[in-house]
Design an enzyme around this catalytic site. Structure first.
Site, short mmCIF file in Angstrom:
data_model
loop_
_atom_site.label_atom_id
_atom_site.label_comp_id
_atom_site.label_asym_id
_atom_site.label_seq_id
_atom_site.Cartn_x
_atom_site.Cartn_y
_atom_site.Cartn_z
N ASP A 152 0.81 -1.21 0.00
CA ASP A 152 0.00 0.00 0.00
C ASP A 152 0.85 1.26 0.00
OD1 ASP A 152 -2.63 -0.58 -0.37
OD2 ASP A 152 -3.29 0.11 1.60
N ASP A 443 -11.03 -6.22 10.83
CA ASP A 443 -11.00 -7.67 10.96
C ASP A 443 -12.07 -8.18 11.91
OD1 ASP A 443 -9.76 -6.48 13.15
OD2 ASP A 443 -7.76 -7.08 12.50
#
Length: 729
Positions: A152, A443
């Site tokens: 990223d 998550d």
């Protein structure tokens, strides 16, 4: 791509033996239930005492303090009840990998491994490629294994490091397979065998050192060797001249194609940096995961997905087969959506200075969550079913594999479009498909929604830890990490995905309470802060908050304190910790709740009011040399100015001043009654002792890791001001 006949079929279909076994230890659980019932009875007695004594011969100030203590103790009691959900029904999973081998042979499902990185400075490329190399050497058929690195940061340096790793993998993977190497991270293995390498290992070590030197030289100089740019021109040409980490197009390169029909006996290796533009929100790690899901579906489309943080290398190459024992079991495995391994670390000090291992969490609480329907998805070390994370509900028929519907020679530009920053517009990605958006702990919320679709999860904690990462090596890093976690969990609690109402009727009550244990971290900061401050200030002022030691009402207070402390210590030792480790854990328990969780709570409230937005903070994976040495010696590291340190410093000095004043009063015989104030002496005294490393950092140390002088001065002034004001009330 995968052929239509490439389905997962047992080699020995008549073999009906289960691939894993679930066990319970009923005797120990029953004993604990009796113990917890006795604690709860005493908690109720404490509540009755507070109610009964609230109006007895007290001033308005006394009654107000008494009422606040009562409210705080109600919170403590109810939160303690919530935490019992993860201890009342623990289960242990035992996989049988030998049965898996007999039943399936090498005809195992395709496995795609997602490794995520975001910053080449905080997460050095050499650390990242060690993780990548460790999973390329897993005990798994290489033609069925693919490793994807999501960068990223869009860093040429990270891409260069991966090209070097791709070359080294041609030596490393066969070496690991031939000699059954464990762990499969080159750095970890070679450092553990530094003094006993044979000739074959010496040759591999030489190649690794050369590779590491090239990567570190490129990082130090800030430029890529020209020969590498020429050799991997197809990859480097995808970077625009004006590309930055926040503004660049999609970069996709298959460095190794290890699928069937190719001669290279190492797994497929793919680099991906999704498109980023300033005007489009990139959704942090969740966005990276979803881009990986789409891109990998057109390249290898593994039915099983393992996701890892860039520092979590494979320490046990057999763990993959252990997870498949759960997911491929014909009877119970069909209801399991994901298999979670614990987050463990290889750089934790002997006594775990910062409580990073969370021993009780991984050895006790997650076992209890598993018994209630499954553990949380914690974002790393997790094996997912691809179709489930992409939205399939439990009971729905499995769709035809994407890989059966696509062509071998799909144009790279068509695949790159799947990682563009506009692809997800007007789609269900981040909502009903893939990893959820809008929360710092994407998550946890993703795992919750999967379980609310009817699926269960399973927890595996093998004796040989499956994956090992890098724990924070200074106090500030740890507090920042915990701040993000507590903020995200509390956001879940206040959102439409709150386990209380979203999970009602979909998951068990025990699992709802298990989620609440973590979702209530942030608000739990207020009762702890109030209790510690009021106890000290009232000791300073001579206001008793607890019954006399000679009173029968002292018994429930004493029992809860002693029993909970003794059980906490016994539990920690049973989990493999040390006494000093337990003491460090108690200190971190206090610091997290009075700083990280407090700021996480305030951040969430500010976000609800529209004052601020959530941010994803990356934890540094490296430390400077002097700080690393202090960490090894278990010397607490401060070193930076932080509002959280100001809170800790002020509370610590307040405890010290109040305790010193009370002791002076006791010695002089001027109003100091141990029988009346005994419990306040004990609580404040323990707070002073537990803060000893803090006092050293503020007042005694001279190294770079000490508390900054500005924080020390402010803390002392604030604490003295509070005591001075109270003295005149």
């Amino acid at each position: 791509m995968v052929n239509k006949d490439d389905r997962i079929r047992p080699v020995h279909e008549a073999d009906g033996e289960p691939l894993f076994e679930t066990r319970r230890r009923t005797g120990r659980v029953i004993a604990y239930r009796f113990f917890s019932a006795s604690v709860f009875v005493c908690i109720c007695l404490i509540w009755f005492y507070r109610i009964g004594e609230i109006g007895d011969n007290r001033t308005v100030l006394d009654r107000l303090i008494w009422f606040v203590m009562f409210i705080v103790e109600i919170w403590f009691g109810l939160y303690w009840v919530v935490t019992q959900s993860s201890r009342w029904n623990p289960v242990w999973r035992f996989p049988f990998s030998d049965r898996l081998s007999r039943r399936y042979g090498s005809d195992l499902p395709r496995l795609d491994v997602f490794v995520c990185t975001a910053d080449p400075v905080i997460e050095p490329p050499l650390l990242v490629v060690n993780t990548v190399l460790s999973v390329t050497a897993l005990d798994y058929p290489p033609e069925k294994l693919a490793v994807y690195l999501s960068d990223d940061g869009g860093s040429e340096l990270t891409f260069y490091a991966l090209t070097e790793a791709a070359e080294f993998a041609k030596t490393w993977v066969p070496f690991c397979k031939k000699f059954n190497v464990e762990p499969t991270s080159p750095a970890a293995y070679l450092s553990s065998k530094a003094n006993c390498l044979d000739s074959a290992a010496e040759e591999v070590a030489k190649l690794y050192r050369e590779m590491a030197a090239r990567i570190e030289t490129a990082a130090r100089l800030g430029r890529i060797p020209e020969e590498a740019r020429v050799k991997y021109g197809d990859g480097f040409s995808q970077w625009d001249a004006d590309a930055t980490r926040r503004n660049h197009g999609t970069i996709l390169q298959v460095l190794v194609d290890g699928r069937e029909g190719n001669t290279i006996a190492i797994p497929t290796l793919v680099y991906l940096s999704r498109e980023k533009r300033p005007q489009h929100h990139h959704n942090f790690k969740a966005g990276a995961m979803n881009a990986l899901l789409r891109v990998s579906s057109k390249i290898t489309c593994g039915k099983i997905i393992l996701n890892l943080d860039c520092d979590m290398y494979a320490n046990n190459s057999k763990s993959t087969r252990d997870a498949l024992c759960i997911l491929l079991d014909e009877k119970e495995g069909k209801e399991i959506a994901f298999v979670q391994f614990p987050q463990c670390f290889d750089n934790v000090t002997r006594n775990d200075l910062y409580g990073s291992m969370m021993r009780v969490g991984i050895d006790v609480e997650f076992l209890g969550l598993d018994g209630n329907g499954g553990p949380l998805y914690i974002g790393t070390g997790c094996f997912h079913r691809r179709d489930v994370i992409c939205g399939r509900k439990y009971g729905e028929e499995e769709e035809e594999e994407e890989s059966e519907r696509i062509h071998e020679n799909l144009e790279p530009e068509m695949i790159k479009a799947l990682a563009s920053c506009t692809y997800e517009e007007n789609t269900q990605w981040g909502k009903e498909m893939g990893v959820k958006y809008g929360c710092p702990v994407e998550d946890v919320i993703t795992g919750l929604t999967i379980q609310c679709r009817g699926w269960k999860s399973a927890y595996l904690n093998p004796e040989k830890q499956a994956f090992l990462g890098v724990a924070p090596t200074n106090l500030h890093q740890m507090l920042v990490q915990q701040r993000r976690w507590s903020e995200g969990d509390f956001q879940i609690m206040l959102s439409k995905y709150s386990p209380v109402w979203y999970g009602k009727g979909k998951i068990s009550l025990g699992l709802i309470l298990g989620y609440c244990c973590y979702c209530l971290w942030a608000p739990s900061s207020l009762p702890v802060l109030i209790y510690s401050v009021l106890t000290s200030l009232c000791l300073f002022k001579g206001i008793p908050l607890f019954p006399k030691v000679s009173s029968s009402w002292f018994i429930p207070f004493g029992y809860v304190t002693v029993a909970a402390t003794a059980y906490s210590l016994a539990e920690f030792l049973w989990c493999g910790g040390t006494f000093r480790g337990w003491w460090n854990e108690q200190r971190m328990w206090l610091y997290r709740r009075t700083s990280s969780f407090l700021f996480g709570f305030m951040d969430t409230i500010k976000k609800l009011l529209g004052v601020s937005e959530s941010a994803f903070v990356i934890t540094a994976k490296v430390a400077e040399e002097e700080a690393a040495e202090r960490y090894k010696e278990e010397v607490m590291e401060f070193g930076v100015e932080s509002p959280m340190f100001l809170v800790l410093g002020t509370l610590g000095m307040l405890n010290l001043f109040c305790f010193a004043a009370a002791v002076a009063r006791l010695v002089s015989g001027d109003g100091g009654d141990l029988k009346t104030m005994g419990m306040q002496f004990v609580i404040t005294g323990v707070l002073v002792v537990i803060n000893w490393p803090l006092y050293k950092g503020m007042l005694l140390r001279q190294d770079k890791g000490k508390m900054p002088m500005s924080v020390t001065v402010k803390s002392v002034v604030l604490a003295l001001s509070a005591c001075t004001c109270l003295a005149f009330l």
